[in-house]
Design a protein around this motif. Structure first.
Motif, PDB file in Angstrom:
ATOM      1  N   ASP A 259       0.593  21.360 -25.680  1.00 43.76           N
ATOM      2  CA  ASP A 259       1.387  22.369 -26.385  1.00 43.76           C
ATOM      3  C   ASP A 259       2.187  21.602 -27.428  1.00 43.76           C
ATOM      4  N   GLY A 260       1.633  21.575 -28.635  1.00 43.09           N
ATOM      5  CA  GLY A 260       2.042  20.602 -29.627  1.00 43.09           C
ATOM      6  C   GLY A 260       3.212  20.968 -30.501  1.00 43.09           C
ATOM      7  N   ARG A 261       3.937  22.000 -30.168  1.00 41.20           N
ATOM      8  CA  ARG A 261       5.207  22.272 -30.840  1.00 41.20           C
ATOM      9  C   ARG A 261       5.957  23.313 -30.027  1.00 41.20           C
ATOM     10  N   SER A 262       6.475  22.877 -28.905  1.00 37.43           N
ATOM     11  CA  SER A 262       7.087  23.799 -27.949  1.00 37.43           C
ATOM     12  C   SER A 262       8.535  24.089 -28.327  1.00 37.43           C
ATOM     13  N   ALA A 263       8.944  25.323 -28.111  1.00 35.41           N
ATOM     14  CA  ALA A 263      10.357  25.652 -28.083  1.00 35.41           C
ATOM     15  C   ALA A 263      10.887  25.415 -26.675  1.00 35.41           C
ATOM     16  N   PRO A 264      12.192  25.261 -26.513  1.00 36.06           N
ATOM     17  CA  PRO A 264      12.717  25.038 -25.155  1.00 36.06           C
ATOM     18  C   PRO A 264      12.251  26.079 -24.145  1.00 36.06           C
ATOM     19  N   MET A 265      12.109  27.334 -24.584  1.00 36.49           N
ATOM     20  CA  MET A 265      11.673  28.357 -23.642  1.00 36.49           C
ATOM     21  C   MET A 265      10.222  28.151 -23.225  1.00 36.49           C
ATOM     22  N   HIS A 266       9.376  27.627 -24.120  1.00 35.15           N
ATOM     23  CA  HIS A 266       8.003  27.302 -23.714  1.00 35.15           C
ATOM     24  C   HIS A 266       8.049  26.332 -22.532  1.00 35.15           C
ATOM     25  N   VAL A 267       8.905  25.334 -22.663  1.00 35.48           N
ATOM     26  CA  VAL A 267       9.009  24.303 -21.632  1.00 35.48           C
ATOM     27  C   VAL A 267       9.458  24.919 -20.316  1.00 35.48           C
ATOM     28  N   LYS A 268      10.450  25.807 -20.375  1.00 29.19           N
ATOM     29  CA  LYS A 268      10.954  26.411 -19.145  1.00 29.19           C
ATOM     30  C   LYS A 268       9.897  27.297 -18.485  1.00 29.19           C
ATOM     31  N   ILE A 269       9.114  27.993 -19.307  1.00 32.83           N
ATOM     32  CA  ILE A 269       8.039  28.812 -18.747  1.00 32.83           C
ATOM     33  C   ILE A 269       6.994  27.919 -18.079  1.00 32.83           C
ATOM     34  N   ALA A 270       6.626  26.821 -18.737  1.00 30.01           N
ATOM     35  CA  ALA A 270       5.645  25.909 -18.151  1.00 30.01           C
ATOM     36  C   ALA A 270       6.176  25.270 -16.877  1.00 30.01           C
ATOM     37  N   GLU A 271       7.457  24.923 -16.853  1.00 31.82           N
ATOM     38  CA  GLU A 271       8.047  24.373 -15.639  1.00 31.82           C
ATOM     39  C   GLU A 271       8.000  25.398 -14.506  1.00 31.82           C
ATOM     40  N   ALA A 272       8.262  26.661 -14.859  1.00 37.73           N
ATOM     41  CA  ALA A 272       8.186  27.702 -13.839  1.00 37.73           C
ATOM     42  C   ALA A 272       6.767  27.859 -13.320  1.00 37.73           C
ATOM     43  N   ALA A 273       5.788  27.813 -14.228  1.00 39.17           N
ATOM     44  CA  ALA A 273       4.388  27.904 -13.816  1.00 39.17           C
ATOM     45  C   ALA A 273       4.009  26.723 -12.927  1.00 39.17           C
ATOM     46  N   ALA A 274       4.494  25.538 -13.284  1.00 37.89           N
ATOM     47  CA  ALA A 274       4.199  24.349 -12.480  1.00 37.89           C
ATOM     48  C   ALA A 274       4.834  24.461 -11.097  1.00 37.89           C
ATOM     49  N   ASN A 275       6.082  24.866 -11.055  1.00 34.21           N
ATOM     50  CA  ASN A 275       6.771  24.992  -9.765  1.00 34.21           C
ATOM     51  C   ASN A 275       6.119  26.040  -8.877  1.00 34.21           C
ATOM     52  N   ALA A 276       5.494  27.034  -9.507  1.00 33.90           N
ATOM     53  CA  ALA A 276       4.806  28.075  -8.741  1.00 33.90           C
ATOM     54  C   ALA A 276       3.394  27.664  -8.348  1.00 33.90           C
ATOM     55  N   GLY A 277       2.960  26.483  -8.777  1.00 34.13           N
ATOM     56  CA  GLY A 277       1.599  26.043  -8.472  1.00 34.13           C
ATOM     57  C   GLY A 277       0.545  26.819  -9.218  1.00 34.13           C
ATOM     58  N   ALA A 278       0.905  27.317 -10.417  1.00 36.83           N
ATOM     59  CA  ALA A 278       0.005  28.214 -11.148  1.00 36.83           C
ATOM     60  C   ALA A 278      -0.941  27.499 -12.098  1.00 36.83           C
ATOM     61  N   LEU A 279      -0.739  26.205 -12.335  1.00 40.06           N
ATOM     62  CA  LEU A 279      -1.545  25.492 -13.331  1.00 40.06           C
ATOM     63  C   LEU A 279      -2.691  24.745 -12.664  1.00 40.06           C
ATOM     64  N   ARG A 280      -3.839  24.728 -13.338  1.00 41.07           N
ATOM     65  CA  ARG A 280      -5.018  24.036 -12.801  1.00 41.07           C
ATOM     66  C   ARG A 280      -5.383  22.819 -13.635  1.00 41.07           C
ATOM     67  N   ALA A 281      -5.106  22.854 -14.927  1.00 39.55           N
ATOM     68  CA  ALA A 281      -5.318  21.704 -15.803  1.00 39.55           C
ATOM     69  C   ALA A 281      -3.967  21.075 -16.117  1.00 39.55           C
ATOM     70  N   ASP A 282      -3.971  19.858 -16.619  1.00 43.27           N
ATOM     71  CA  ASP A 282      -2.742  19.199 -17.039  1.00 43.27           C
ATOM     72  C   ASP A 282      -2.309  19.737 -18.398  1.00 43.27           C
ATOM     73  N   ILE A 283      -1.024  20.009 -18.554  1.00 45.09           N
ATOM     74  CA  ILE A 283      -0.455  20.448 -19.825  1.00 45.09           C
ATOM     75  C   ILE A 283       0.657  19.486 -20.199  1.00 45.09           C
ATOM     76  N   VAL A 284       0.584  18.935 -21.403  1.00 46.52           N
ATOM     77  CA  VAL A 284       1.623  18.037 -21.911  1.00 46.52           C
ATOM     78  C   VAL A 284       2.274  18.697 -23.116  1.00 46.52           C
ATOM     79  N   SER A 285       3.583  18.768 -23.093  1.00 46.71           N
ATOM     80  CA  SER A 285       4.359  19.501 -24.094  1.00 46.71           C
ATOM     81  C   SER A 285       5.123  18.536 -24.986  1.00 46.71           C
ATOM     82  N   TYR A 286       5.198  18.895 -26.281  1.00 51.35           N
ATOM     83  CA  TYR A 286       6.005  18.148 -27.246  1.00 51.35           C
ATOM     84  C   TYR A 286       6.958  19.132 -27.931  1.00 51.35           C
ATOM     85  N   PRO A 287       8.189  19.279 -27.404  1.00 52.46           N
ATOM     86  CA  PRO A 287       9.125  20.245 -27.984  1.00 52.46           C
ATOM     87  C   PRO A 287       9.530  19.866 -29.409  1.00 52.46           C
TER      88      PRO A 287
END
Length: 628
Positions: A259-287
């Motif tokens: 995710d090559g140009r994240s806003a802070p909220m993108h990051v928080k959504i991805a963190e929530a998805a990760a904490n929920a075990g919802a992701l299957r591939a690796d996602i690397v964010s650059y805010p």
């Protein structure tokens, strides 16, 4: 006598060593019976690969690897298909790909069906009838139109979009996401009139005869409009949208997504998805570092600076920061040193685009990055923007010497030959965009850059002349995250009209594969765990329908992804009725609405850009109801 007693014992020991006793633990799975391209120069080919606990435990001959077969080992028969390392996304916007999945598909062929304004209008009308978004959000919108590919060779107008609806706002977003057009109802809601002034860094398009707004909004004018028009989504819908983006990526063999140009909220959504075990591939964010609050995000468990090994937390991590210096060449907002071949309407013959960040701010950001050990991606399409990036890193490194954060040039489409040694000197890693040769090559040659400069867009050949590594990307959703289109364009550089653009910039297939696997892993500081099929690395694989090293180069685009495997687990399998090479259906908003009910538990975890420039930030702040 002593020697004669010792010799049989030596022979037995030697024989035992040659027999290779089976390992203490069998493999969880073994892949064999097809070509295996390891992307490991020391051992480029293999007959089989064994995996245990998500990592590779053996690779080599069939005889060697089958020693790891046990009673519970799952045997995967490739049936002649080709196994490669999973593709590592060098640059894209997985969040916005999810947004694309809920929009009307306005992409031109081969990824969509919009060829002129009339087909755009019909697509929007059909989408409006079938989508629940019109009622839910009070807005009709589509993504991906490209004025360079429309028969009219222009943007649509407000009056044309009025044919979709005269009562509700209609918004169409350019494929570059640097432009948009709204209908009359949208202009009224935005409060844009003939008396409206251009915002700084943006343009409100107006009819030269009447002075009335024509609906076209450029750069900051467009981003400001997004903030007012876009609907609000709840957290569960936002997570579901991210998952739709992930699903589209994995269809094309990507096991690491950016995710090559994240806003802070993108990051928080991805963190929530990760904490929920919802992701299957690796996602690397650059805010985006120009957003308030980014520095506060750069903490464990999701962020570790470049002095540490990259660590994903439930498939998500923050990789560093992003800075955007200019716009897009196809939209004629990239910052060039020489004027555009044909300036856009209303611009003089000396028009060469423009930058969007002051020099002092560039130096400040790069200095902060070095002080904090933040890897930095810099969007710079135009050669003048690349000059600004070079200036910024020179000054920053003089202030903070001896720190290597592997700075990355993103796009570099008009990178000049004289700039390449400077990139090498400063350790700036180029991630280029040769897929433009297909999608916009004819447009670059005939309108944007002219025949001479267009030949050398994304100059991968010049980089290889100096022995430099590079990566290639798709910048989805500027285009679909189509790995075979990336591969084909890097090798063949064929335009839509069938002409080769830049024969001297072609590279061989293995080089192109490295740019999508091993070198991309290196770009992300992940070369020790990804990018090649070697013992100890993650079992991230892609299975292709045929061997890209042996098929005729002109047929690379006909290859398709059969399977995507992440840490030994299948995360995409091509169904028997999938059409090879056909674009996936977009406009999936009803599916997102359903996800909001299916995954309500994720709410509990939630509370705890070319590049899309500010467009991504505005859209996601608006979608998630956070202040901007």
């Amino acid at each position: 006598m002593l020697f004669k007693q010792w010799l049989p014992a030596l022979a037995l020991a030697t024989l035992a060593g040659c027999q290779h006793a089976p390992p203490a633990e069998p493999a969880d799975a073994i892949w064999t019976n097809g070509p295996i391209i390891t992307v490991d120069d020391n051992h480029p080919d293999a007959e089989a690969v064994a995996v245990r606990d998500g990592r590779i435990v053996a690779v080599g001959t069939r005889k060697k690897v089958l020693r790891y077969q046990g009673e519970t080992t799952v045997m995967h028969d490739l049936q002649g298909r080709t196994l490669l390392p999973g593709f590592v996304d060098a640059h894209g916007h997985v969040f916005f790909v999810g947004f694309q999945a809920m929009s009307a598909n306005l992409l031109p062929p081969p990824d969509g069906g919009v060829t002129d304004v009339a087909s755009m209008i019909e697509t929007l009308k059909t989408f409006s009838k079938d989508s629940v978004l019109r009622e839910q959000f009070g807005l009709i919108y589509g993504f991906g139109y490209d004025d360079s590919q429309l028969a009219e060779r222009r943007h649509p107008t407000r009056e044309e979009l009025d044919r979709v609806s005269q009562d509700q706002p209609v918004l169409v977003i350019h494929q570059s996401a640097h432009f948009g057009v709204v209908n009359s109802a949208g202009l009224k809601q935005l409060g844009i009139t003939a008396d409206s002034d251009n915002p700084k860094g943006g343009v409100i398009g107006k009819d030269p005869a009447t002075g009335e707004p024509n609906g076209l909004l450029e750069e900051n004018a467009f981003f400001m409009a997004l903030g007012k028009l876009f609907p609000k989504m709840n957290p569960e819908q936002a997570i579901a949208m991210l998952r739709e983006g992930e699903k589209l990526y994995t269809r094309y063999g990507y096991t690491t997504l950016q995710d090559g140009r994240s806003a802070p909220m993108h990051v928080k959504i991805a963190e929530a998805a990760a904490n929920a075990g919802a992701l299957r591939a690796d996602i690397v964010s650059y805010p985006d570092i120009l957003n308030p609050g980014v520095a506060e995000l750069m903490v464990p468990p999701f962020y570790h600076n470049v002095d540490s090994q990259p660590q994903y937390h439930n498939h998500f991590r923050i990789g560093g920061i992003k800075l955007t210096l200019d716009g897009s060449p196809q939209g004629k907002t990239a910052w060039l040193t020489e004027p555009y071949y044909q300036p856009p309407e209303g611009k003089g013959a000396d028009y060469a685009g423009y930058g969007v960040v002051d020099d002092d701010k560039v130096v400040e950001v790069y200095t902060q990055a070095l002080e904090n050990r933040w890897q930095t991606l810099t969007h710079a399409n135009g050669d003048r923007a690349i000059d600004q990036m070079i200036m910024g890193w020179r000054e920053a490194e003089a202030r903070v010497p001896g720190v290597d954060v592997r700075p990355v040039l993103i796009h570099g489409q008009t990178l000049r030959k004289d700039q390449i040694p400077v990139l090498q000197e400063l350790g700036i890693f180029p991630s280029l965009f040769p897929m433009h040769t297909f999608y916009w090559g004819d447009w670059h040659r005939d309108s944007v850059l002219g025949p001479e400069r267009a030949e050398n867009i994304s100059p991968t050949g010049w980089l290889r002349e100096r022995g430099m590594r590079f990566t290639t990307h798709h910048d989805a959703p500027v285009a679909l995250p189509d790995s075979m289109r990336v591969l084909d364009a890097t090798v063949n550089r064929t335009t839509r009209s069938g002409r080769v653009l830049g024969e001297n910039q072609k590279v061989d297939v293995m080089t192109a594969l490295k740019a999508m696997t091993l070198w991309s892993a290196w770009q992300h500081f992940e070369e020790d765990s990804k990018g090649s099929i070697e013992v100890g690395k993650l079992a991230d694989f892609v299975v292709l329908s045929d061997n890209p090293l042996t098929v005729p180069p002109a047929t690379l685009i006909d290859l398709h992804v059969e399977e995507t495997i992440k840490e030994g687990a299948n995360i995409y399998h091509r169904a028997a009725d999938d059409s090879a090479g056909a674009p996936p259906a977009l406009g999936l908003a009803p599916a997102l609405a359903a996800h909001a009910h299916d995954h309500a538990h994720e709410h509990d975890h939630y509370g705890g850009d070319g590049c899309f420039a500010p467009g991504l930030e505005v859209i996601f702040h608006r979608l998630t109801g956070t202040p901007h």
